[in-house]
Design an enzyme around this catalytic site. Structure first.
Site, PDB file in Angstrom:
ATOM      1  CD  GLU A 418      30.549  26.053  41.272  1.00  0.00           C
ATOM      2  OE1 GLU A 418      29.934  26.111  40.180  1.00  0.00           O
ATOM      3  OE2 GLU A 418      30.012  25.685  42.329  1.00  0.00           O
ATOM      4  CD  GLU A 497      28.552  28.352  45.455  1.00  0.00           C
ATOM      5  OE1 GLU A 497      29.383  29.217  45.095  1.00  0.00           O
ATOM      6  OE2 GLU A 497      27.782  27.787  44.665  1.00  0.00           O
TER       7      GLU A 497
END
Length: 768
Positions: A418, A497
């Protein structure tokens, strides 16, 4: 160098062991504060505490809402810690190279030997080594002092708990002047089939002697039974002060291939020789396997199209903090195997090397990840690795890949999670490409990805960035990733994820091109929680390793064995969390029980006190089977059938008044050693042995014999009790103690007492 001295050095090398590795974990002196003069050899550390490493001093502290670590670090202490270790070396080591290897120091470490600074390492997750040669004292009575300063006082430094101190293993390595470079023996299997595999060995030989020489690298491949498959030798000169790579290829006929169901391991023994002398030797576990990603069909292992069913794991283990014994990881991975998990994402940093050894042995696939941040900061971790990325990413990436590339478990690298750096400009492209290129250079056998964050905002599916990735990894928003592949079917895609919701599972189950997914998370982890919570609770298992309903549900989707589990809403008429018990907190107000059954079987029939409440077939979309049940005390039983035959059952019984404590363990024999621990679960039950899930009891643990209680826990994310204690309150009717053997042989008796309850007792055999 004079001829006589050269000859004496060569003679010493020929007589000494090729490579001596000494565990350097015991007898460190520790101070939990700054001591600027502590690097000096004459510093008086007599009043410091004696500790063994791995050692995480933060987990021993108390929770504090005002702690600088804050939400990310779980409100546990930060600061500066010093370690000092005194040691002596024999005179025979004077002619050798001596290295100290650290598997990880948290964080911003600085290391000195005898007052001379060896270096620093900001990233607490990186393994590193220092050459001590030329700075050492040798012989009887000639002491050396190794000093380490670890500083995580600048906070908030992470979005999740890091720990503090020398929290991984340390070794002292004695080598010949000519030896293999650190992580310099690289063993790969570039071609694998059922008929034959090619094992490629690249061995970096460093000549730190004063003269050139011709050297032989000899590699022997042993099969899983220890039988020699083949030996090969390669000879070439190595100039003084240079490093030369020796390359060998060995054919292995009809290999036993490493896989998730049969993780068979060969071994490569690589020796460095000159004449009859062995100068260095390394043993490398070897998994022969072919792993690849295909755009249309996802992941393939040894010719089998396999879904990667993974979880993300942080590096802490609850009550043990960041200093995690290998037995704790083994317990966790075996629990994940029961769920059907076959892969681990190392979220979001390098793990301890022995963790990867364990994944090799148990048959887990691994997504090996480097960083949580590049240059852009993240909330609740503004003072983290973003401060060091530009200067240090090359060294940290290089060291991770060189250290880890021999593990057959690793099938994919990730260079970021991220990342908040701009990926819609030339600089963002360059940062990614430079990292990917370095990984390819060091390990050309595995692809590279990163966990993309909100691709719609970063434009990576439109600006060409995704096309630079070997495999496109995305966090969450599964439908967006599906659409990205369907728009450009040449993209290889994986969920890096994912949540526990049904739609996320169906995106993997029903789309052949989806290689896999990694759930957030396998186990609850410290930090990333808002006070009074201290623990992120999105795991299949809680912090202590107790099953959560999420784990039961996932097992019904991922496991191959027949599965059935009954859960109910904790409060009346569908309110509250899902719980696996039939004992409401208030019998007077609980009458409308919303019940779900998780099962992978053809049919499930539900019974209340022996009366059938109906049978239901398996839904096509794998959703749980639901019943509305008018509550009555007694037994709720689910029976699962395949083709009309009962294959599994689960039942919940209403508990009476708490009567006694019952102890259990998965590890009845406990060997001494830092990496060996046993988890002892204490459950409060009624007179009939039915678990009592409500209320709290203070359980006091004690151990007699050659063992001691090193930590306690109960998995409660709101608990602020101390971990390094002997007392713990129950949560949902249970808690646990973690026990370590202090000596071999004999018996360790663990007892658990609670006011008003019959005590529980359990005996462990202390292995010799």
């Amino acid at each position: 160098m004079p001829v006589g001295l050269v000859l004496s050095v060569l003679a010493a090398q020929a007589q000494a062991p090729a490579r001596t590795v000494t565990a350097f974990d015991a007898d460190w002196r520790f101070l939990q504060q700054d001591a600027p003069a502590a690097a000096q050899i004459a510093f008086d550390d007599a009043k410091w505490t004696t500790v063994a490493v791995p050692h995480d001093w933060s987990i021993a502290g108390t929770y504090d809402q005002a702690a600088p670590t804050g939400r990310g670090g779980g409100y546990l202490p930060s600061g500066v810690g010093w370690y000092r270790k005194q040691f002596m070396l024999p005179e025979t080591d004077r002619a050798r190279r001596v290295m100290v290897e650290f598997d990880g120091v948290m964080a911003n470490s600085e290391v000195w030997l005898n007052g001379q600074q060896l270096g620093q390492r900001p990233y607490g997750y990186s393994s590193f080594a220092y050459d001590l040669t030329g700075k050492l004292n040798y012989g009887p009575g000639q002491a050396n002092v190794l000093a380490v300063r670890a500083d995580n006082s600048v906070q908030p430094a992470s979005r999740y708990y890091t720990g503090a101190g020398i929290y991984r293993h340390v070794r002292l390595v004695s080598l010949s002047q000519v030896h293999f470079a650190q992580w310099g023996v690289y063993v790969a299997t570039p071609q694998v089939s059922a008929a034959q595999a090619t094992v490629r060995v690249q061995a970096e030989v460093m000549n730190q002697a004063a003269q050139a020489g011709t050297y032989v690298v000899e590699t022997t491949v042993l099969d899983p039974a220890g039988k020699v498959v083949k030996t090969t030798q390669t000879s070439q000169p190595v100039a003084a002060g240079s490093t030369v790579v020796f390359t060998q290829e060995i054919a292995v006929p009809k290999p036993q291939r490493w896989g998730v169901r049969q993780p068979v391991l060969y071994k490569a023994i690589t020796r460095l020789r000159q004449a009859n002398a062995v100068l260095d030797e390394q043993a490398t576990p070897l998994g022969i396997r072919e792993a690849k990603f295909e755009a249309a069909t996802g992941f393939w292992l040894n010719g089998e199209n396999l879904k990667i069913k993974g979880v993300c794991l942080h590096h802490d283990a609850g009550a043990l903090g960041a200093a995690v014994p290998l037995a704790a990881w083994e317990r966790r991975l075996n629990l994940l195997k029961q769920v059907g998990v076959n892969a681990i994402r190392t979220a979001h940093n390098p793990v301890a090397p022995e963790f990867l050894d364990l994944c090799d042995r148990l048959g887990f696939l691994v997504l090996d990840e480097t960083f949580d941040t590049w240059t852009a900061a993240k909330n609740n971790g503004e003072q983290g690795y973003n401060r060091f990325f530009t200067e240090w990413w090359r060294a940290d990436t290089r060291d991770l890949v060189r250290r880890d590339r021999n593990h057959p478990s690793i099938v994919l690298y990730s260079v970021g999670n991220e990342i908040h750096d701009n990926l819609n400009d030339a600089a963002g492209f360059q940062k990614y490409k430079e990292q990917q290129d370095m990984v390819h250079q060091l390990d050309p056998t595995r692809p590279v990805t990163m966990a993309l964050f909100r691709p719609g905002q970063s434009k990576v599916y439109e600006n060409g960035f995704a096309e630079t990735m070997d495999v496109v990894g995305q966090n969450y928003r599964e439908n967006e990733l599906v659409a990205a592949h369907e728009a450009k079917p040449a993209r290889k895609v994986i969920g890096t994820e994912n949540t526990h919701v049904l739609s996320a599972w169906l995106a993997l189950r029903d789309k052949p091109f989806m290689a896999g997914q990694f759930l957030w998370t396998g186990f609850d982890y410290l930090g990333e929680a808002d006070w009074p919570e201290t623990t992120n609770n999105q795991g299949l298992f809680d912090r202590a390793g107790f099953w959560r309903p999420l784990g039961y549900q996932r097992q019904s989707w991922w496991a191959t064995q027949p599965v059935v589990h009954v859960v109910r809403r904790e409060e009346n008429a569908g309110a509250g969390a899902w719980v696996a018990n039939w004992t409401p907190t208030d019998f007077d107000t609980y009458d409308d029980a919303k019940v779900q059954v998780y099962s992978n079987c053809d049919e499930v029939e539900l019974f209340l006190n022996g009366k059938s409440l109906g049978a239901k077939p398996k839904p096509a979309d794998d959703s749980p089977r639901a019943w509305d049940v008018t509550f009555a005390k007694g037994t709720l039983r689910a029976v699962a059938r395949n083709k009309g035959k009962e294959v599994a059952a689960d039942e919940l019984r209403t508990a009476g008044a708490p009567a006694k404590v019952v102890l259990s363990t998965e590890r009845p024999t406990l060997a001494p050693g830092w990496d060996e621990v046993a988890y002892i679960t204490a459950r409060v039950v009624d007179a009939n042995g039915v678990p009592c899930p409500n209320g709290t009891q203070q359980i006091t643990f004690s151990a007699s014999g050659p063992g001691r209680v090193i930590a306690v826990d109960n998995g409660d994310v709101r608990s602020h009790e101390a971990y390094q204690a002997s007392v713990r309150a129950t949560y949902l009717g249970q808690c646990l103690a973690i026990v370590r053997a202090s000596a071999p042989g004999g018996s360790i008796t663990v007892q658990a007492t609670a006011p008003g309850l019959a005590p529980g007792s359990l005996t462990l055999a202390a292995a010799k």
